[in-house]
Design a protein around this motif. Sequence first.
Motif, PDB file in Angstrom:
ATOM      1  N   UNK A 181      -6.179 -10.043   6.085  1.00  0.00           N
ATOM      2  CA  UNK A 181      -5.505  -8.764   6.311  1.00  0.00           C
ATOM      3  C   UNK A 181      -4.641  -8.420   5.105  1.00  0.00           C
ATOM      4  N   UNK A 182      -4.479  -7.132   4.818  1.00  0.00           N
ATOM      5  CA  UNK A 182      -3.641  -6.721   3.674  1.00  0.00           C
ATOM      6  C   UNK A 182      -2.160  -6.845   3.979  1.00  0.00           C
ATOM      7  N   UNK A 183      -1.363  -6.994   2.941  1.00  0.00           N
ATOM      8  CA  UNK A 183       0.097  -6.940   3.016  1.00  0.00           C
ATOM      9  C   UNK A 183       0.525  -5.731   2.187  1.00  0.00           C
ATOM     10  N   UNK A 184       0.770  -4.632   2.887  1.00  0.00           N
ATOM     11  CA  UNK A 184       0.952  -3.349   2.207  1.00  0.00           C
ATOM     12  C   UNK A 184       2.202  -3.299   1.353  1.00  0.00           C
ATOM     13  N   UNK A 185       3.251  -3.966   1.766  1.00  0.00           N
ATOM     14  CA  UNK A 185       4.476  -3.927   0.957  1.00  0.00           C
ATOM     15  C   UNK A 185       4.234  -4.584  -0.398  1.00  0.00           C
ATOM     16  N   UNK A 186       3.492  -5.676  -0.425  1.00  0.00           N
ATOM     17  CA  UNK A 186       3.165  -6.327  -1.690  1.00  0.00           C
ATOM     18  C   UNK A 186       2.245  -5.443  -2.527  1.00  0.00           C
ATOM     19  N   UNK A 187       1.237  -4.863  -1.906  1.00  0.00           N
ATOM     20  CA  UNK A 187       0.324  -3.992  -2.656  1.00  0.00           C
ATOM     21  C   UNK A 187       1.074  -2.783  -3.213  1.00  0.00           C
ATOM     22  N   UNK A 188       2.002  -2.278  -2.429  1.00  0.00           N
ATOM     23  CA  UNK A 188       2.853  -1.184  -2.879  1.00  0.00           C
ATOM     24  C   UNK A 188       3.614  -1.595  -4.133  1.00  0.00           C
ATOM     25  N   UNK A 189       4.233  -2.768  -4.095  1.00  0.00           N
ATOM     26  CA  UNK A 189       5.017  -3.240  -5.242  1.00  0.00           C
ATOM     27  C   UNK A 189       4.130  -3.462  -6.462  1.00  0.00           C
ATOM     28  N   UNK A 190       2.950  -4.006  -6.260  1.00  0.00           N
ATOM     29  CA  UNK A 190       2.041  -4.273  -7.380  1.00  0.00           C
ATOM     30  C   UNK A 190       1.514  -2.995  -8.018  1.00  0.00           C
TER      31      UNK A 190
END
Length: 253
Positions: A181-190
């Motif tokens: 599953x994705x971790x959107x907060x991390x993807x957002x930061x990246x």
Amino acid sequence: KRAKKRINALKLLQQMQDLVSMKWISALQARFMLDKYTKMIGISSEDMKLKLNLTCTLHQRIVDLYNFDIVLGALDLEEQAHIINRLGWLNTWSPIKPDTYYELSQSRREERLVSKALLHLAVEEPGDNWWNETFQWNRFDKVIPGWELPITWFTESGMPSKGILKLEYYSGEGEGKHECAPRWRLRNALSGLVLAPCPEFLRCDERDEDGNWKYRSQLRSKYNQLTTAQKMLASGGIMLNYREGEGNKKRII
């Protein structure tokens, strides 16, 4: 006849370039235009450059660059490689949608940064995210048998500055398949690493007191995004640096 066909293809390319120069378009619209252009002129391998030129023009006018994979889907693997080489990984890739196949040279700064982001995602996101990963010291060497991501890659000194990393990233297809599953907060930061902005509607991994998902309200600038990503690296025990090369132009890993 062949020369006339090429002249018509060039004229059509110029008309489409003039048209999009005055408009902003979505990735889906760009894909539609690219497909139509290819179909109308019956493009051959000799005219691949025209198709690539149009793709580069469309890239400049796309408002949702995190969906640029839709446009790349209209190209074969060789054409995709040409586009990534011309525009750069950080201008064509988005950590919002990382699920694809990769061949990354660790001697190139942009590709090394993408490798770090994929490593970070693999550590933080649940499930087995790296599929069929291999590593070889150069394109002419055989892959290292049985290679898996070693813990030594979690530091700048341990992560090699040369070699070819190949893998397919997988995060569950939005359905939690294979416990991924994705971790959107991390993807957002990246997203602070790349040109493509994070979409406003993206939600993070946190819930409020009522159990509802919290919409992101921070990380508005690229600087804040990258700072947050760097902090998340450290909190995960990964001693890598997303800002490598800044303030030290003599040494770019």
